[in-house]
Scaffold this active site. Structure first.
Site, short mmCIF file in Angstrom:
data_model
loop_
_atom_site.label_atom_id
_atom_site.label_comp_id
_atom_site.label_asym_id
_atom_site.label_seq_id
_atom_site.Cartn_x
_atom_site.Cartn_y
_atom_site.Cartn_z
CB SER A 189 12.54 -5.40 -7.51
OG SER A 189 11.05 -5.47 -7.98
N GLY A 232 -3.24 0.84 -2.50
CA GLY A 232 -2.36 -0.10 -1.76
C GLY A 232 -2.65 -1.31 -2.03
CB THR A 282 11.21 -1.75 -6.36
OG1 THR A 282 10.93 -2.78 -6.12
CG2 THR A 282 12.63 -1.76 -6.50
CB CYS A 318 -4.50 1.68 4.68
SG CYS A 318 -5.12 0.37 3.83
CB VAL A 368 4.71 0.71 1.51
CG1 VAL A 368 4.22 0.96 2.79
CG2 VAL A 368 2.64 0.85 1.18
CG HIS A 385 -8.14 3.93 1.79
ND1 HIS A 385 -7.64 3.82 0.73
CD2 HIS A 385 -7.23 3.38 2.30
CE1 HIS A 385 -7.14 2.85 0.84
NE2 HIS A 385 -6.21 1.83 1.58
O1 L14 Z 1 -1.62 -3.89 3.99
O2 L14 Z 1 -5.60 -2.17 -1.02
O3 L14 Z 1 -3.25 -5.80 4.75
O4 L14 Z 1 -5.16 -4.36 -2.03
C1 L14 Z 1 -3.91 -5.71 1.97
C2 L14 Z 1 -4.22 -5.17 0.93
C3 L14 Z 1 -3.19 -3.32 2.13
C4 L14 Z 1 -4.00 -2.96 1.03
C5 L14 Z 1 -2.66 -4.58 4.09
C6 L14 Z 1 -5.05 -3.20 -1.52
C7 L14 Z 1 -3.71 -4.51 2.63
C8 L14 Z 1 -4.11 -3.84 0.50
#
Ligand code: L14
Length: 348
Positions: free
Chosen positions: A43, A162, A14, A131, A17, A251
């Site tokens: 969820s 993110g 849910t 990412c 990602v 990004h």
């Molecule tokens: O995968 O944008 O380590 O707050 C952790 C922080 C993914 C993005 C990871 C964010 C990130 C996230």
């Protein structure tokens, strides 16, 4: 051709990602026999649509993975740490989108455009990088192969998605409140170790993830460590500043690289035009360069604003943009899963 079908589990189905993973499994016609949607207790009970069918989301437990061939995790590091070993025990290959295993010396960390050969060396868990790291190394790999990178200085302009649905909602809500002349009450961002929160709408927050002891944030340290591991070169020096900006998805990164060898700017253009998964968008005369608004929804990493440093002839500045939920997360994971099933099906 002898096509096999696989039992697939999506943990964190849910989430921001997880939803993109489902969309990709559907649009790429991933060979699924049975799809299991898992989540936290919070969820569980929701139904999600997959190929026109409603699938109930179940609470993920150690026994959820019986019979599962491939498990895609994106429900946070704690869930991965607790459950991925159980999935492995049940014989599944895990592709993990969290920070739980990335720097574990016996876990591989894979970006298919950079180190696909590592997929074969997995011990049950394949880590998907952060990412911001993924889009940077995908663009830099062809240049590293040609000229050798000695040093990278990167500043990121990272989207709120993110940090999940709640962060998107918060950014949109604050934007409206400010336009309506109301006060904002920040409560999600930054996601750190303290209850201190800052306004994200109409702002830039120089903190992503918690602070580490050296004054860098964990997000910045992920870029430093993961880049060396994925490129397989501990000598690459990386320094990062990670900033959250009020963009929903996509990004952007200002990246300065120094090479060990002399380079030719035309060759850099040629190398990036031919690089897999990379699209060069670099025409200053037409004011054409990568933009988050253009990158969103697309699988590629977009590169432009290529220009030689004025004080250092082996220095190159560039602007790298990608959809953080796609190449930065869901697409990189599904790409790895596709490579695994193609090999098992004897197509690669
Ligand atoms: O995968 O944008 O380590 O707050 C952790 C922080 C993914 C993005 C990871 C964010 C990130 C996230």
């Amino acid at each position: 051709m002898n096509e096999h079908f696989y039992n697939v589990a999506v943990v964190g189905a849910t989430g921001a990602v997880g939803q993109q993973i489902l969309k990709l499994l559907e649009s790429r016609h991933f060979p699924i026999a049975q799809l299991k949607l898992l989540s936290s207790a919070r969820s569980a009970g929701k139904a999600l649509n997959f190929k026109g069918q409603a699938i109930l989301v179940e609470e993920a437990t150690p026994d959820s993975f019986a019979g599962i061939d491939i498990a895609l995790f994106s429900a946070g590091g704690d869930v991965s740490k607790a459950l991925a070993p159980h999935a492995v025990r049940h014989g599944a290959v895990c592709i993990d989108n969290t920070n739980a295993f990335r720097m574990d010396p016996d876990k591989v960390l894979v970006v298919p455009e950079v180190n696909p050969e590592k997929i074969d060396e997995h011990n049950g868990i394949i880590a998907n990088p952060n990412c911001s790291t993924i889009q940077m190394v995908a663009a830099l790999k062809p240049l590293h192969d040609e000229y050798g990178i000695s040093r990278i200085i990167v500043s990121t302009y990272q989207a709120v998605s993110g940090a999940g649905h709640q962060a998107i909602d918060e950014m949109l809500r604050q934007s409206k409140e400010i336009l309506d002349g109301q006060k904002v009450q920040p409560d999600i961002l930054p996601v750190g170790s303290l209850p201190v929160k800052h306004q994200i709408a109409f702002n830039a927050i120089p903190q992503i993830d918690k602070f580490t002891e050296n004054g860098y944030t964990l997000e910045e340290m992920k870029m430093v460590r993961e880049t060396k591991k994925i490129m397989g070169d501990e000598s690459i020096e990386v320094t990062a500043t990670c900033v959250r900006i009020p963009v929903v998805s996509g990004h952007s990164e200002s990246v300065y690289v120094e090479f060990k060898n002399d380079y030719d700017l035309e060759d850099v253009h040629r190398l990036l035009s031919n690089a897999p998964g990379v699209t060069l968008v670099d025409d200053p005369a037409a004011q054409s360069y990568p933009l988050a608004t253009e990158a969103v929804g697309k699988p590629d990493v977009f590169v432009g604003r290529l220009r030689r440093d004025l004080g250092h002839k082996r220095g190159l500045n560039m602007w790298i943009v990608s959809d953080n939920l796609l190449k930065g997360a869901a697409w990189n994971a599904v790409q790895i899963a596709e490579i695994i099933v193609n090999k098992r099906n004897g197509q690669a």
